[in-house]
Design an enzyme around this catalytic site. Structure first.
Site, PDB file in Angstrom:
ATOM      1  N   TRP A 322     -48.706 -23.763 -21.844  1.00  0.00           N
ATOM      2  CA  TRP A 322     -48.921 -25.187 -22.129  1.00  0.00           C
ATOM      3  C   TRP A 322     -50.276 -25.395 -22.807  1.00  0.00           C
ATOM      4  CZ3 TRP A 322     -52.722 -28.668 -20.849  1.00  0.00           C
ATOM      5  CH2 TRP A 322     -52.428 -30.021 -21.068  1.00  0.00           C
ATOM      6  N   HIS A 323     -51.269 -24.594 -22.389  1.00  0.00           N
ATOM      7  CA  HIS A 323     -52.611 -24.785 -22.944  1.00  0.00           C
ATOM      8  C   HIS A 323     -52.707 -24.349 -24.394  1.00  0.00           C
ATOM      9  CE1 HIS A 323     -53.770 -25.376 -18.743  1.00  0.00           C
ATOM     10  NE2 HIS A 323     -54.842 -25.973 -19.217  1.00  0.00           N
ATOM     11  N   GLY A 324     -51.901 -23.419 -24.808  1.00  0.00           N
ATOM     12  CA  GLY A 324     -51.981 -23.017 -26.205  1.00  0.00           C
ATOM     13  C   GLY A 324     -50.993 -21.924 -26.550  1.00  0.00           C
ATOM     14  N   PHE A 476     -54.898 -29.213 -27.118  1.00  0.00           N
ATOM     15  CA  PHE A 476     -53.707 -28.930 -26.327  1.00  0.00           C
ATOM     16  C   PHE A 476     -52.744 -30.107 -26.359  1.00  0.00           C
ATOM     17  CE2 PHE A 476     -57.096 -26.549 -23.809  1.00  0.00           C
ATOM     18  CZ  PHE A 476     -56.996 -25.457 -24.642  1.00  0.00           C
TER      19      PHE A 476
END
Length: 476
Positions: A322-324, A476
């Site tokens: 999800w963060h990257g 993000f």
């Protein structure tokens, strides 16, 4: 539009004055317009994308709620899920998967042409997608009633204080507040302003100072020694905390001045005594989102041990992704899953050897805070490094502890950064012991000391000046 800019301060004050000057029935329309202006300053085209995601979930929410059969509810829920995630997948993950499959094919000596899509990642797409989607999920689970006003729902998704970097709100909290009539309240305004100032201080004075050193080192790890890389890792550990929690404080403070209550997103995470506790204190809105909408539906901990291991692994890997769209984030998530399992096994062993009394001792808790902090610091290396190879290079150099000491920046920058970290730690220890509270409650300090403290924060902010440095979590 950055919170740490005069542009935002002017924008917010204008919004505040007009909002409380209008009749209640018009305020929701004004907030919607203000929120889309706020986002459109960055890109009006992607504001249309956000509007499309909002309308999709509003429409599907109605269909889910009024569907006569379970099959009908499932059909509309699947539609909301797939069509909401499709833009997120395209803008954020398409190149990542194309690149990964190409590399995999090359590894197995299969001819593959390198091909990438020319896309720009919309700011905050992960945040507004998850917020809109949580409404459809809650409708499907019969946790909330249907929202009948498209204006109210699109304002809920686009509400500008928390639009681009959270906290990721739920319809059960924020959406319901748009029904309330807010009058201007000086006490509430002061509370929100205090939190905004504290967040601004953490971003401008601490995070941006620390970034000078950590960016220089992480962007060129080959040129630096193990000791310098250790210091850069510690600096980044506090930088990302001050950057992200600073944004959250400013978001919550802005909303508070307008009369809205956003959920707390950070609660002294670096004073956690376990990895499990760390994730209850760090980015709380995302952690609870994954817990409520992924972990529990998978079965949570009410399953076999092998299935529980699978559930935990999925949640941490998804959190990393999800963060990257980069393997560095996936490894960061996997590391935390690994820590979690080791911690679980360690607790079982201590119970088996009947060490419960030791576990209650103060020195044992202090020891655990230090261990958890070191583990979290190490994981941040993978989060911050520009590539997986850089992360392993940094890890190797740190273990070897070779080279000269602290060569990542000037001595003034280094000493100033250390002093700022010590100041933050001091404030957090006071918070931990309930001597001061940033989140709206009274402090135990005399009133004049409290006001002197905020005067000090304002003077320091003025000395360093507003910056144009974007927040880390905007990507993000």
């Amino acid at each position: 539009m950055l919170f740490n800019s005069w542009q935002y301060v002017f924008f917010f004050l204008v919004v505040l004055v007009i909002y409380f000057s209008l009749m209640h029935k018009w305020r929701i329309h004004f907030l919607l317009i203000a929120s889309y202006i706020f986002y459109s300053v960055w890109s009006w085209k992607f504001a249309l994308l956000m509007f499309g995601v909002s309308v999709l979930n509003f429409f599907c929410g109605k269909k889910i709620f009024y569907a006569a059969t379970k099959k009908g509810k499932q059909k509309w829920f699947a539609t909301a899920l797939m069509l909401s995630l499709l833009p997120l997948f395209y803008f954020k993950y398409a190149n990542f998967f194309i690149d990964s499959f190409s590399n995999l094919a090359i590894f197995f000596d299969v001819h593959a042409n390198k091909y990438t899509l020319n896309v720009i990642l919309p700011v905050g797409i992960s945040f507004f997608t998850f917020q809109a989607l949580s409404y459809s999920i809650d409708i499907y689970r019969n946790r909330v009633g249907v929202e009948t006003s498209l204006v109210r729902f699109t304002t809920y998704v686009a509400f500008f204080p928390q639009l681009v970097a959270g906290p990721i709100e739920r319809s059960t909290n924020l959406l319901q507040q748009f029904y309330e009539e807010h009058e201007f309240d000086i006490k509430r305004f002061v509370e929100g302003a205090k939190l905004f100032i504290w967040g601004l201080f953490k971003k401008i004075v601490i995070a941006d100072r620390l970034s000078v050193y950590s960016d220089a080192v992480f962007n060129n790890p080959e040129a630096h020694s193990g000791s310098t890389l250790i210091l850069a890792t510690v600096f980044f550990t506090f930088q990302i905390y001050c950057d992200f929690s600073g944004y959250s404080d400013m978001a919550i403070g802005s909303a508070r001045m307008l009369g809205f209550r956003l959920m707390q997103n950070f609660n002294l995470p670096y004073l956690s005594i376990s990895i499990g506790e760390f994730w209850k204190r760090w980015h709380i809105s995302l952690s609870t989102w994954f817990s409520d909408y992924v972990y529990i539906p998978l079965g949570g901990n009410r399953v076999s041990i092998s299935r529980w291991v699978f559930n935990i692994s999925v949640v941490f890997l998804l959190s990393g992704l999800w963060h990257g769209a980069n393997w560095t984030f996936v490894i960061w998530g996997a590391l935390h899953a690994f820590y979690y399992f080791i911690e679980f096994i360690g607790k079982k062993i201590l119970v088996l050897v009947r060490a419960e009394d030791v576990m209650k001792k103060g020195y044992y808790k202090f020891f655990k805070i230090i261990i958890v902090f070191i583990l979290v610091c190490f994981a941040w290396i993978f989060f911050r490094a520009n590539s997986v190879s850089d992360a392993f290079l940094i890890s190797t150099k740190i273990i070897s502890f070779s080279g000269q000491l602290w060569t990542g920046g000037s001595s003034v920058t280094t000493v100033l950064s250390v002093l700022l970290i010590l100041f933050l730690i001091g404030v957090q220890i006071l918070q931990f012991n309930n001597k001061v509270s940033i989140y709206f409650s009274k402090t135990q300090l005399p009133s004049f000391v409290e006001w002197l403290s905020y005067a000090f924060l304002l003077i320091t902010i003025a000395l360093f000046g507003m910056s144009s440095n974007a927040f880390i979590y905007f990507q993000f």
